[in-house]
Design an enzyme around this catalytic site. Structure first.
Site, PDB file in Angstrom:
ATOM      1  CE1 TYR A  27     -11.985  40.854  71.826  1.00  0.00           C
ATOM      2  CE2 TYR A  27     -11.858  41.124  74.045  1.00  0.00           C
ATOM      3  CZ  TYR A  27     -12.441  40.821  72.970  1.00  0.00           C
ATOM      4  OH  TYR A  27     -13.893  41.131  72.947  1.00  0.00           O
ATOM      5  N   GLY A  36     -24.138  33.832  69.518  1.00  0.00           N
ATOM      6  CA  GLY A  36     -24.221  34.505  70.660  1.00  0.00           C
ATOM      7  C   GLY A  36     -24.930  35.896  70.609  1.00  0.00           C
ATOM      8  CB  ILE A  37     -24.379  39.107  72.145  1.00  0.00           C
ATOM      9  CG1 ILE A  37     -23.007  39.584  71.654  1.00  0.00           C
ATOM     10  CG2 ILE A  37     -23.986  38.651  73.545  1.00  0.00           C
ATOM     11  CD1 ILE A  37     -22.361  40.975  72.235  1.00  0.00           C
ATOM     12  N   GLY A  38     -24.806  38.571  69.002  1.00  0.00           N
ATOM     13  CA  GLY A  38     -25.253  39.023  67.868  1.00  0.00           C
ATOM     14  C   GLY A  38     -26.576  38.502  67.199  1.00  0.00           C
ATOM     15  CB  SER A  42     -14.733  44.213  75.576  1.00  0.00           C
ATOM     16  OG  SER A  42     -14.426  43.648  76.630  1.00  0.00           O
ATOM     17  N   GLY A  93     -21.537  39.392  62.750  1.00  0.00           N
ATOM     18  CA  GLY A  93     -21.614  38.658  63.893  1.00  0.00           C
ATOM     19  C   GLY A  93     -22.734  38.252  64.596  1.00  0.00           C
TER      20      GLY A  93
END
Length: 277
Positions: free
Chosen positions: A161, A14-16, A136, A10
């Site tokens: 999720y 984004g954050i990855g 999360s 990932g």
């Protein structure tokens, strides 16, 4: 991070992507796992040059593809200092993986499990190695139904999720227990609600509402900060089995601290991985 090898999933957005770029800037050599070759190659070009970064293409929703990926990386890398399990998604409607598993469970949990298991020998052979998994706060209020892990009886994108993120924390807890005394630490984190591509392909009303929700989200840079901290900070070298937010260990839900559920999830994940061949 000079001379250290970081495997990250990932990492193409984004954050990855922020984490991959930051760790490369600190001197790490990044082994990037991507689903899309073009985006993977674009991300490689953004990393600090001179470190011989590498790219692998794989469908992490497939147990066989993830197992083959782990074997490829293990054959190419005699040492792995950090494994960052970060790939994940949310789907508005129930979909199945190539192995017939519910897609959220397959991508958000089984990929973490299978890739980590396939790279354990390399991690154990590397002094001070770390496993960092993106969980999360969405796990709050969730509970695993071991009689319906694939959400066949009823399906809600957000609920499924949340259960997958609970699975990430339980996985980290059991992994840390199993790695006790090995020198490898395993931790997970809540990055915050981040304005990334997350949810853009979820479908239905959820996909239409995401742009509005992201107006209140933190930046990818802020969301990636704890990933980078867990991967690189000397402060974490002896901390394991914990759930972090904003660089600090915090208590997850009571369900996420259930050692019996963590052990049962591990056993069930092993069974599903073996069943996939």
């Amino acid at each position: 991070m000079n001379g250290k090898v970081v495997v990250i999933t990932g990492g193409t957005s984004g954050i990855g992507q922020v984490a991959a770029e930051a760790l490369a800037a600190q001197g790490a050599r990044v082994v990037l796992v991507a689903r899309d070759k073009a985006r993977g190659e674009a991300t490689l070009k953004r990393l600090k040059p001179g470190q011989a970064h590498s790219l692998y293409i794989a469908d992490l929703a497939s147990i066989g593809a993830t197992r083959a990926l782990a074997a490829q990386i293990a054959a190419a890398e005699p040492r792995i200092d950090v494994l960052i399990n970060n790939a994940g998604a949310l789907f508005n409607s129930r979909r199945l993986s190539p192995d017939g598993l519910e897609l959220t469970f397959a991508l958000n949990h089984m990929a973490y499990f299978v890739l980590t298991e396939g790279l354990l020998d390399r991690l154990k052979a590397t002094p001070g190695a770390r496993v960092v998994s993106t969980a999360s706060r969405a796990h709050q209020g969730s509970r695993l139904d071991f009689e319906d892990l694939q959400a066949a009886k009823s399906y809600s994108g957000f609920e499924v999720y949340g259960r997958s993120k609970l699975a990430n924390i339980l996985f980290t807890r059991e992994l840390a227990r199993r790695l006790a005394g090995s020198g490898v630490v395993a931790n997970c984190l809540h990055p915050g609600f981040v304005a990334t591509r997350f949810g853009d392909q979820s479908g239905g009303m959820l996909q239409r509402l995401m742009p509005l929700a992201k107006l209140m989200a933190v930046t990818p840079k802020a969301g990636a900060d704890t990933i980078i901290h867990l991967a690189s900070s000397p402060e974490v070298e002896s901390q394991t089995g914990l759930y972090f937010y904003k660089r600090m260990p915090v208590a997850p839900s009571a369900e996420a601290q259930d050692d019996a559920a963590a052990a049962r999830l591990w056993a069930e994940s092993e069974r599903l991985a073996a069943q996939a061949g």
